[in-house]
Design an enzyme around this catalytic site. Sequence first.
Site, PDB file in Angstrom:
ATOM      1  N   ASP A  40     -20.192   4.752  -3.772  1.00 53.17           N
ATOM      2  CA  ASP A  40     -18.937   4.946  -3.054  1.00 53.17           C
ATOM      3  C   ASP A  40     -18.332   3.551  -3.293  1.00 53.17           C
ATOM      4  O   ASP A  40     -18.753   2.733  -3.798  1.00 53.17           O
ATOM      5  CB  ASP A  40     -19.629   4.887  -1.412  1.00 53.17           C
ATOM      6  N   GLU A  46     -14.142   3.552  -6.067  1.00 47.54           N
ATOM      7  CA  GLU A  46     -15.138   4.720  -6.214  1.00 47.54           C
ATOM      8  C   GLU A  46     -15.394   4.907  -7.708  1.00 47.54           C
ATOM      9  O   GLU A  46     -16.769   5.262  -7.737  1.00 47.54           O
ATOM     10  CB  GLU A  46     -14.456   6.018  -5.546  1.00 47.54           C
ATOM     11  N   ASP A 105     -19.372  10.964  -2.013  1.00 49.78           N
ATOM     12  CA  ASP A 105     -18.551  11.656  -0.865  1.00 49.78           C
ATOM     13  C   ASP A 105     -17.133  11.913  -1.481  1.00 49.78           C
ATOM     14  O   ASP A 105     -16.130  12.289  -0.312  1.00 49.78           O
ATOM     15  CB  ASP A 105     -18.638  11.300   0.437  1.00 49.78           C
ATOM     16  N   ASP A 138     -22.465   3.587   0.961  1.00 46.62           N
ATOM     17  CA  ASP A 138     -21.419   3.038   1.940  1.00 46.62           C
ATOM     18  C   ASP A 138     -21.529   1.782   2.438  1.00 46.62           C
ATOM     19  O   ASP A 138     -20.670   0.912   2.349  1.00 46.62           O
ATOM     20  CB  ASP A 138     -20.998   4.051   2.960  1.00 46.62           C
ATOM     21  N   HIS A 164      18.556  -9.409  -3.578  1.00 48.89           N
ATOM     22  CA  HIS A 164      18.855 -10.892  -3.878  1.00 48.89           C
ATOM     23  C   HIS A 164      19.419 -11.460  -2.517  1.00 48.89           C
ATOM     24  O   HIS A 164      20.352 -10.853  -1.659  1.00 48.89           O
ATOM     25  CB  HIS A 164      19.584 -11.236  -4.857  1.00 48.89           C
ATOM     26  N   GLU A 189      22.056  -5.037 -12.540  1.00 48.13           N
ATOM     27  CA  GLU A 189      23.191  -4.469 -11.789  1.00 48.13           C
ATOM     28  C   GLU A 189      23.934  -3.850 -12.626  1.00 48.13           C
ATOM     29  O   GLU A 189      24.275  -3.615 -13.901  1.00 48.13           O
ATOM     30  CB  GLU A 189      23.908  -5.664 -11.098  1.00 48.13           C
TER      31      GLU A 189
END
Length: 466
Positions: free
Chosen positions: A9, A50, A75, A124, A269, A345
């Site tokens: 887990d 996991e 699980d 777990d 900015h 930009e």
Amino acid sequence: MREFIVEADGGSRGNPGPAGYGSVVIDAATGETLVERAEYIGVATNNVAEYRGLLAGLRAAHELDPSAAVRVRMDSKLVVEQMTGRWKIKHPAMKPLAAEAARVFPPGQVSYEWIPREQNKHADRLANEAMDAGKRGEQWDAGASRAALEASSGVAAAPERPGRAASAAAEPSGRAASAVPEPSGPPGDAVAGAAKAREALGRRRASATDHASPASPASLASPASPGAKADDDQRAARTVATPPAEQPSVGWSSAPDLGAPATFVLLRHGETPLTPEKRFSGSGGTDPSLSAVGREQAERVAAALARRGTIQHIVASPLARTRETAGAVAARLGLEVTVDDGLRETDFGAWEGLTFGEVRERHPEDLDAWLADPEAEPTGGGESFAATATRIAATRDKLVAAYAGRTVLLVTHVTPIKTLVRLALGAPPESLFRMELSAASLSVVAYYADGNASVRLLNDTSHLRP
């Protein structure tokens, strides 16, 4: 042939957030616990944790007997279905982990079984112990774990089999690096005031469940998904899954097992001398630095992001105002800034440094064409909004792949931020003129593994108030 059961887990407190895994190798014939492994792995998603737990368990079983048959019980339906080949693995951070897991034993020696969470309590518990240890600045210790278990249960825990270390296997956690440059956009208020309304914005594909109000700073920090494993008791154990009928969606048409999205926190900015005068300031002008007000804004947003504590990477536009803003945040968070030219930009050509009114007076026909057609370029060979959108979309795709499951601060400009929001909403180009974006404001867009996105926040400036 010996047979082992591997129960594994992993969890993340924040998804992504501080994460850890736990793995147990059990003798299938006797039920005896042979090996326990756990490790705190730093910031990661649930699914990555996991997979790391699966890898640790398989490697521990291989150390015991490489010829054994292994039955993996987890699980996580996502991991089980992906490892059996029934589900495709789309997430770039999980593909190499799954490939590693498949190579530990020869094909055919390992089988996978999904089990309810209640049947995976051992792994777990170890995962949570590892996260608890990480919170204390330590790594998980097998002896401390057994002592704590004995103290809480009053029953002596089974010792590790002789010759088998119970300490966690050290596995490097991969972190992708990328960059985001930000072009500064047109003066939003001036353009919005002059632009004529066109047709309705059309369909929006953002999920209502993923929208957050500006009053909710958590929306910037911890992207919540149904697969997330959140703190719910003194040990910060994970919450029980919501019943299917009540379970919220993850983005547009996304399934819970898709995991955490790539979350872009978009920071415009701080002010420059041109900002309060609402002058066009793109990538083709004088490249102004921040003003005194802008530097103060940068410090305020840096402090706010430090309090939230979930930014994992910073990418900035190559322009001076964005690099200066990003530098203030990076200094506060202890992160490095990566620069990417793809989010510079828009180049406003001959309009650079002019107000909207001055452009109207000098280039009225060009301005009318620009307001009416996204393919139109500013006077003097500037960049059209259509060309900007193509560039931003390509940069977005690159960054989503590089930062899957991560939370990244993109320090950029008006046009790139508005374009990312517009594309996430599926809105037409004219919607750029209908968004307000203040200096040093924050917006958030989350990108999911199925290719869809949701806008969680736009133009938050609450951090700038005293």
